[in-house]
Write a protein that holds these residues in place. Sequence first.
Motif, short mmCIF file in Angstrom:
data_model
loop_
_atom_site.label_atom_id
_atom_site.label_comp_id
_atom_site.label_asym_id
_atom_site.label_seq_id
_atom_site.Cartn_x
_atom_site.Cartn_y
_atom_site.Cartn_z
N GLN A 183 0.68 -1.03 0.04
CA GLN A 183 0.06 -0.18 -0.08
C GLN A 183 0.74 1.14 0.11
OE1 GLN A 183 -2.96 1.68 -0.95
NE2 GLN A 183 -4.02 0.22 0.42
N SER A 184 1.86 1.16 0.66
CA SER A 184 2.83 2.52 0.96
C SER A 184 3.48 2.61 -0.30
CB SER A 184 3.67 2.06 2.11
OG SER A 184 4.92 2.77 1.93
N LEU A 185 3.97 1.73 -1.10
CA LEU A 185 4.53 1.80 -2.54
C LEU A 185 3.54 2.39 -3.41
CD1 LEU A 185 6.30 -1.74 -3.29
CD2 LEU A 185 7.32 0.37 -2.70
N LEU A 186 2.50 2.05 -3.40
CA LEU A 186 1.54 2.44 -4.47
C LEU A 186 1.19 3.90 -3.95
CD1 LEU A 186 -0.53 1.95 -6.55
CD2 LEU A 186 -2.18 1.46 -5.13
N GLN A 187 1.07 4.17 -2.87
CA GLN A 187 0.68 5.77 -2.41
C GLN A 187 1.80 6.51 -2.76
OE1 GLN A 187 -2.34 6.67 -1.76
NE2 GLN A 187 -3.25 4.71 -1.78
N THR A 188 3.22 6.19 -2.57
CA THR A 188 4.25 7.14 -2.87
C THR A 188 4.33 7.28 -4.22
OG1 THR A 188 5.35 5.83 -1.21
CG2 THR A 188 6.57 7.10 -2.72
N PHE A 189 3.75 6.29 -5.14
CA PHE A 189 4.03 6.50 -6.45
C PHE A 189 3.00 7.51 -7.03
CE2 PHE A 189 5.08 5.66 -10.72
CZ PHE A 189 3.75 5.65 -11.45
N ILE A 190 1.67 7.33 -6.41
CA ILE A 190 0.71 8.18 -6.69
C ILE A 190 1.04 9.54 -6.19
CG2 ILE A 190 -1.91 8.67 -6.23
CD1 ILE A 190 -2.32 5.83 -6.11
N GLY A 191 1.57 9.77 -5.19
CA GLY A 191 1.96 11.07 -4.63
C GLY A 191 2.93 11.60 -5.56
N ARG A 192 4.04 11.10 -6.14
CA ARG A 192 4.91 11.49 -6.63
C ARG A 192 4.63 11.80 -8.31
NH1 ARG A 192 10.09 11.16 -3.98
NH2 ARG A 192 11.13 10.76 -5.97
N PHE A 193 3.48 11.09 -8.74
CA PHE A 193 3.25 11.07 -10.12
C PHE A 193 3.22 12.64 -10.70
CE2 PHE A 193 1.69 9.84 -13.87
CZ PHE A 193 0.61 10.40 -14.40
N ARG A 194 2.54 13.36 -10.10
CA ARG A 194 2.00 14.69 -10.56
C ARG A 194 3.58 15.49 -10.84
NH1 ARG A 194 -2.05 19.03 -11.35
NH2 ARG A 194 -1.22 19.91 -12.90
N ARG A 195 4.41 15.41 -10.01
CA ARG A 195 5.74 16.07 -10.08
C ARG A 195 6.38 15.69 -11.33
NH1 ARG A 195 9.57 18.30 -5.50
NH2 ARG A 195 7.27 19.33 -4.90
N ILE A 196 6.39 14.18 -11.58
CA ILE A 196 7.28 13.69 -12.58
C ILE A 196 6.45 14.31 -13.86
CG2 ILE A 196 8.03 11.62 -13.43
CD1 ILE A 196 7.36 10.12 -11.02
N MET A 197 5.29 14.10 -14.04
CA MET A 197 4.61 14.43 -15.01
C MET A 197 4.76 15.85 -15.47
SD MET A 197 0.56 14.08 -16.25
CE MET A 197 -0.02 14.77 -14.96
N ASP A 198 4.64 16.81 -14.63
CA ASP A 198 5.06 18.30 -14.91
C ASP A 198 6.34 18.56 -15.12
OD1 ASP A 198 2.87 19.41 -12.36
OD2 ASP A 198 2.49 18.79 -14.39
#
Lengths: 216, 185
Positions: free
Chosen positions: A136-151
């Motif tokens: 669960q923590s892996l998934l949530q970390t990825f979701i949290g960082r996704f926006r910054r990587i995309m931008d």
Amino acid sequence: MSEAYFRVESGALGPEENFLSLDDILMSHEKLPVRTETAMPRLGAFFLDRSGGAETDNAVPQGSKLELPLWLAKGLFDNKRRILSVELPKIYQEGWRTVFSADANVVDLHKMGPHFYGFGSQLLHFDSPENADISQSLLQTFIGRFRRIMDSSQNAYNEDTSALVARLDEMERGLFQTGQKGLNDFQCWEKGQASQITASNLVQNYKKRKFTDIED
Amino acid sequence: MDAAEVEFLAEKELVTIIPNFSLDKIYLIGGDLGPFNPGLPVEVPLWLAINLKQRQKCRLLPPEWMDVEKLEKIRDHERKEETFTPMPSPYYMELTKLLLNHASDNIPKADEIRTLVKDMWDTRIAKLRVSADSFVRQQEAHAKLDNLTLMEINTSGTFLTQALNHMYKLRTNLQPSESTQSQDF
């Protein structure tokens, strides 16, 4: 289809690594702290500070703590737990998990083990009681960082991106590169370079000899 | 898909030209191209129009949506709405680039049109990113986006599908895996 070379993708996030993937080979070389449950004969030659000495046949005694690479730990791990028991590295434990859930963006995932997601997913094989929380923590970390990587990947055109990727782990860097490639492709098309013929990067290093050289 | 491939698909769009030569109707596999008479407007696919223009055999007429006031209205409408508004043409980006590069002398206020279309593009891409982010954050199963053009999908598509693939793999780890075969020593 304009690629010259198709790399074998990493399977580390899924159930099993891909045997031929270079990323997976590098990932599974990272060390994991383990505890031996049984004495291992003759291994003491490699771990001199833990060995039992010459009279026990240079064995590593039971209950000693070692750091083994993931591939070795996975191979030796057995459900009946006769040989090894695995301890979770710090970043997958409770303390760091709360840090990730608070704000995933501030963490330098490259320093925490450049293969954070892959290694974490493979750790789930070791049947720890905290497995559900880790995934669960892996998934949530990825979701949290996704926006910054995309931008950052879609907006940095023709710049030095080392500051942007410094805190990303390897899987995120791959994503960043894909985003950059999409952006570069579009910009290159818009400038009109898409219809110009350029030398392929496979042959750019070949030095062509002049005709007069060949004649001599 | 490459951007060049999307441009290739866009070249099938019809535009109006005024030829300066005459030619009978030609019958091609894709359809008929009507007789060409000097001075009379005729509709042809974009690839032919660009080719004739490069050989100085015609004059291009801008499509009726390629006009500063109309584009300004569309741009403001796009900025106000939160979802995507219908675009004047499903290939507006490619048409703009090709027509303005090859026939800017036939199109009035070409620079302003270029700026307006770029603004529209930037607004739409920003909306696409916001929607992708909320999609990932809420781990939705599927989303529907109307009125997106192929070029926009192509630019951001690879990144999004790769990220969603990773997310899917991380998500399937949440289910306890069935025990794999292990050897007994």
